[in-house]
Design a protein around this motif. Structure first.
Motif, PDB file in Angstrom:
ATOM      1  N   THR A  38      -1.454 -12.282   4.432  1.00 47.05           N
ATOM      2  CA  THR A  38      -2.169 -11.564   5.488  1.00 47.05           C
ATOM      3  C   THR A  38      -2.298 -10.089   5.092  1.00 47.05           C
ATOM      4  OG1 THR A  38      -1.286 -13.060   7.154  1.00 47.05           O
ATOM      5  CG2 THR A  38      -2.131 -10.953   7.931  1.00 47.05           C
ATOM      6  N   LEU A  39      -3.485  -9.536   5.327  1.00 45.28           N
ATOM      7  CA  LEU A  39      -3.756  -8.166   4.913  1.00 45.28           C
ATOM      8  C   LEU A  39      -3.968  -7.258   6.115  1.00 45.28           C
ATOM      9  CD1 LEU A  39      -6.342  -8.881   2.059  1.00 45.28           C
ATOM     10  CD2 LEU A  39      -3.853  -8.755   1.891  1.00 45.28           C
ATOM     11  N   VAL A  40      -3.699  -5.959   5.922  1.00 49.57           N
ATOM     12  CA  VAL A  40      -3.985  -4.978   6.979  1.00 49.57           C
ATOM     13  C   VAL A  40      -5.437  -4.533   6.914  1.00 49.57           C
ATOM     14  CG1 VAL A  40      -1.616  -4.146   7.052  1.00 49.57           C
ATOM     15  CG2 VAL A  40      -3.260  -3.023   5.539  1.00 49.57           C
ATOM     16  N   THR A  41      -6.088  -4.797   5.791  1.00 45.51           N
ATOM     17  CA  THR A  41      -7.487  -4.416   5.650  1.00 45.51           C
ATOM     18  C   THR A  41      -8.379  -5.390   6.400  1.00 45.51           C
ATOM     19  OG1 THR A  41      -7.667  -5.684   3.601  1.00 45.51           O
ATOM     20  CG2 THR A  41      -7.129  -3.354   3.414  1.00 45.51           C
ATOM     21  N   ASP A  42      -9.479  -4.870   6.932  1.00 45.84           N
ATOM     22  CA  ASP A  42     -10.500  -5.670   7.596  1.00 45.84           C
ATOM     23  C   ASP A  42     -11.735  -4.788   7.743  1.00 45.84           C
ATOM     24  OD1 ASP A  42     -11.765  -7.771   8.781  1.00 45.84           O
ATOM     25  OD2 ASP A  42     -10.241  -8.111  10.311  1.00 45.84           O
ATOM     26  N   VAL A  43     -12.852  -5.381   8.078  1.00 48.17           N
ATOM     27  CA  VAL A  43     -14.070  -4.600   8.249  1.00 48.17           C
ATOM     28  C   VAL A  43     -13.850  -3.525   9.310  1.00 48.17           C
ATOM     29  CG1 VAL A  43     -16.479  -4.686   8.972  1.00 48.17           C
ATOM     30  CG2 VAL A  43     -15.546  -6.482   7.497  1.00 48.17           C
ATOM     31  N   ASP A  44     -14.255  -2.293   9.002  1.00 51.04           N
ATOM     32  CA  ASP A  44     -14.150  -1.101   9.857  1.00 51.04           C
ATOM     33  C   ASP A  44     -12.746  -0.511   9.913  1.00 51.04           C
ATOM     34  OD1 ASP A  44     -16.847  -1.093  10.430  1.00 51.04           O
ATOM     35  OD2 ASP A  44     -16.625  -2.258  12.268  1.00 51.04           O
ATOM     36  N   VAL A  45     -11.781  -1.084   9.210  1.00 51.40           N
ATOM     37  CA  VAL A  45     -10.438  -0.495   9.125  1.00 51.40           C
ATOM     38  C   VAL A  45     -10.476   0.672   8.138  1.00 51.40           C
ATOM     39  CG1 VAL A  45      -8.090  -0.894   8.247  1.00 51.40           C
ATOM     40  CG2 VAL A  45      -9.147  -2.546   9.785  1.00 51.40           C
ATOM     41  N   ARG A  46      -9.704   1.712   8.436  1.00 51.00           N
ATOM     42  CA  ARG A  46      -9.595   2.876   7.556  1.00 51.00           C
ATOM     43  C   ARG A  46      -8.154   3.018   7.071  1.00 51.00           C
ATOM     44  NH1 ARG A  46     -14.078   6.479   8.842  1.00 51.00           N
ATOM     45  NH2 ARG A  46     -15.228   5.618  10.609  1.00 51.00           N
ATOM     46  N   PHE A  58      -3.038  -9.125  -3.708  1.00 51.19           N
ATOM     47  CA  PHE A  58      -2.240 -10.319  -4.017  1.00 51.19           C
ATOM     48  C   PHE A  58      -0.750  -9.989  -3.857  1.00 51.19           C
ATOM     49  CE2 PHE A  58      -3.936  -7.930  -7.561  1.00 51.19           C
ATOM     50  CZ  PHE A  58      -2.801  -7.427  -8.159  1.00 51.19           C
ATOM     51  N   TRP A  59       0.082 -11.044  -3.851  1.00 47.86           N
ATOM     52  CA  TRP A  59       1.524 -10.822  -3.832  1.00 47.86           C
ATOM     53  C   TRP A  59       1.935 -10.141  -5.135  1.00 47.86           C
ATOM     54  CZ3 TRP A  59       3.797 -11.003   0.557  1.00 47.86           C
ATOM     55  CH2 TRP A  59       3.482 -11.964   1.512  1.00 47.86           C
ATOM     56  N   SER A  60       2.724  -9.086  -5.048  1.00 48.98           N
ATOM     57  CA  SER A  60       3.163  -8.365  -6.246  1.00 48.98           C
ATOM     58  C   SER A  60       3.891  -9.280  -7.221  1.00 48.98           C
ATOM     59  CB  SER A  60       4.090  -7.201  -5.853  1.00 48.98           C
ATOM     60  OG  SER A  60       3.428  -6.285  -5.029  1.00 48.98           O
ATOM     61  N   ASP A  61       4.771 -10.126  -6.692  1.00 50.32           N
ATOM     62  CA  ASP A  61       5.586 -10.983  -7.552  1.00 50.32           C
ATOM     63  C   ASP A  61       4.784 -12.081  -8.230  1.00 50.32           C
ATOM     64  OD1 ASP A  61       7.753  -9.482  -6.828  1.00 50.32           O
ATOM     65  OD2 ASP A  61       8.491 -10.894  -5.311  1.00 50.32           O
ATOM     66  N   ASP A  62       3.561 -12.342  -7.719  1.00 55.77           N
ATOM     67  CA  ASP A  62       2.732 -13.409  -8.301  1.00 55.77           C
ATOM     68  C   ASP A  62       1.880 -12.926  -9.464  1.00 55.77           C
ATOM     69  OD1 ASP A  62       3.717 -15.152  -6.472  1.00 55.77           O
ATOM     70  OD2 ASP A  62       1.917 -15.232  -5.209  1.00 55.77           O
ATOM     71  N   ALA A  63       1.916 -11.631  -9.741  1.00 59.77           N
ATOM     72  CA  ALA A  63       0.984 -11.087 -10.726  1.00 59.77           C
ATOM     73  C   ALA A  63       1.698 -10.201 -11.743  1.00 59.77           C
ATOM     74  CB  ALA A  63      -0.130 -10.314 -10.033  1.00 59.77           C
ATOM     75  N   PRO A  64       2.164 -10.778 -12.854  1.00 59.80           N
ATOM     76  CA  PRO A  64       2.708  -9.958 -13.942  1.00 59.80           C
ATOM     77  C   PRO A  64       1.578  -9.163 -14.594  1.00 59.80           C
ATOM     78  CG  PRO A  64       2.536 -12.253 -14.615  1.00 59.80           C
ATOM     79  CD  PRO A  64       2.221 -12.217 -13.146  1.00 59.80           C
ATOM     80  N   PRO A  65       1.904  -8.251 -15.514  1.00 59.12           N
ATOM     81  CA  PRO A  65       0.876  -7.380 -16.101  1.00 59.12           C
ATOM     82  C   PRO A  65      -0.344  -8.118 -16.656  1.00 59.12           C
ATOM     83  CG  PRO A  65       3.044  -6.583 -16.686  1.00 59.12           C
ATOM     84  CD  PRO A  65       3.265  -7.874 -15.962  1.00 59.12           C
ATOM     85  N   ALA A  66      -0.143  -9.235 -17.341  1.00 59.96           N
ATOM     86  CA  ALA A  66      -1.280  -9.958 -17.918  1.00 59.96           C
ATOM     87  C   ALA A  66      -2.214 -10.474 -16.826  1.00 59.96           C
ATOM     88  CB  ALA A  66      -0.785 -11.108 -18.785  1.00 59.96           C
ATOM     89  N   ARG A  67      -1.639 -10.976 -15.733  1.00 57.00           N
ATOM     90  CA  ARG A  67      -2.455 -11.472 -14.626  1.00 57.00           C
ATOM     91  C   ARG A  67      -3.203 -10.324 -13.953  1.00 57.00           C
ATOM     92  NH1 ARG A  67      -5.798 -14.918 -12.138  1.00 57.00           N
ATOM     93  NH2 ARG A  67      -5.420 -15.092  -9.887  1.00 57.00           N
ATOM     94  N   ARG A  68      -2.570  -9.188 -13.807  1.00 64.94           N
ATOM     95  CA  ARG A  68      -3.235  -8.037 -13.192  1.00 64.94           C
ATOM     96  C   ARG A  68      -4.406  -7.564 -14.044  1.00 64.94           C
ATOM     97  NH1 ARG A  68       1.200  -4.578  -9.744  1.00 64.94           N
ATOM     98  NH2 ARG A  68       2.524  -6.364  -9.236  1.00 64.94           N
ATOM     99  N   ALA A  69      -4.225  -7.564 -15.365  1.00 57.20           N
ATOM    100  CA  ALA A  69      -5.321  -7.176 -16.244  1.00 57.20           C
ATOM    101  C   ALA A  69      -6.478  -8.162 -16.127  1.00 57.20           C
ATOM    102  CB  ALA A  69      -4.832  -7.096 -17.686  1.00 57.20           C
TER     103      ALA A  69
END
Length: 256
Positions: free
Chosen positions: A124-132, A222-233
């Motif tokens: 779940t994200l805090v971002t949404d349309v019209d959110v600042r 994404f979840w931080s733990d799900d994305a090591p450096p190679a996945r982030r790249a």
């Protein structure tokens, strides 16, 4: 008439130059910045002042955008072409990566989210349309800020009071922000990790207009733990393709 085309192109260049400055500019600076004769620039400015697209500040001997330019900007916002053009691109980005994606534009020291596309079974994200959100903390905001002139960034963040905080992590001074933005330019894409929401990270790149200036940031979260450096790249590369596509849709022949 064909003979009018060069003058029209020059007038557009003058407006684009004024729009890119942090404040009103002297005519001489406009002429120098565009490589045009001063007499030509004065003539163009005179016409643009008469039509309301430029305002002359006689006491300062400077020129800035006028109310007609503001009306064009308001009309652009009403028609929301950027969101319309970007929405299918963002949707494909979600389909190809399996992560949630969004597009945001700079609004003062914040980013305003125009497009939001959630991926199934993702956080779940805090971002949404019209959110600042504070631009200096988000990957989208950093992608845009990294492409702006240094003077404009300095004007947006003149003091420590300009740096909002969400999680206790992130730049809290202009020098720290400059370090972050240098990293964005060196790496080729922006990122944040836990600076908006603990446990979540984002990568982003900016879509640009025909002048090469950034108009919006496109990001994946994404979840931080799900994305090591190679996945982030890998995700950053996918975002880069999406940003280039949005730039192309905005009329850029060769997106930066």
């Amino acid at each position: 008439m064909p003979s009018d085309v060069p003058a029209a192109r020059q007038a557009v260049r003058v407006l684009a130059y004024l729009a890119a400055q942090a404040g009103p500019s002297p005519a001489a600076a406009v002429a120098q910045g565009l490589g045009l004769p001063r007499s030509t620039v004065y003539h163009l400015l005179s016409v643009l002042v008469d039509e309301g697209f430029v305002t002359h500040l006689p006491e300062e001997h400077r020129y800035g955008l006028g109310t007609a330019s503001l009306a064009l900007g308001s009309a652009y916002a009403r028609q929301a072409p950027l969101a319309r053009l970007a929405r299918p691109v963002v949707a494909r980005l979600v389909e190809t990566t399996g992560e949630s994606a969004h597009l945001a534009v700079l609004n003062g020291r914040e980013v305003l989210y125009l497009v939001e596309q959630r991926a199934p079974r993702r956080p779940t994200l805090v971002t949404d349309v019209d959110v600042r959100l504070p631009a200096h903390l988000t990957a989208s905001g950093r992608a845009v800020l990294a492409g702006l002139p240094a003077a404009q960034v300095r004007a947006l963040f003149p003091s420590a009071a300009a740096f909002a905080d969400r999680t206790g992590v992130g730049p809290q001074s202009l020098s720290a922000l400059r370090d972050v933005l240098r990293g964005v330019r060196r790496r080729g894409w922006a990122e944040e990790d836990g600076e908006v929401t603990p446990g979540l990270a984002s990568v982003a790149q900016a879509a640009v207009d025909h002048t090469g200036l950034p108009v919006a940031g496109i990001a994946l979260t994404f979840w931080s733990d799900d994305a090591p450096p190679a996945r982030r790249a890998e995700l950053a590369a996918a975002v880069g393709h999406a940003a280039a596509e949005v730039s192309r849709r905005l009329g850029v022949r060769r997106p930066q």
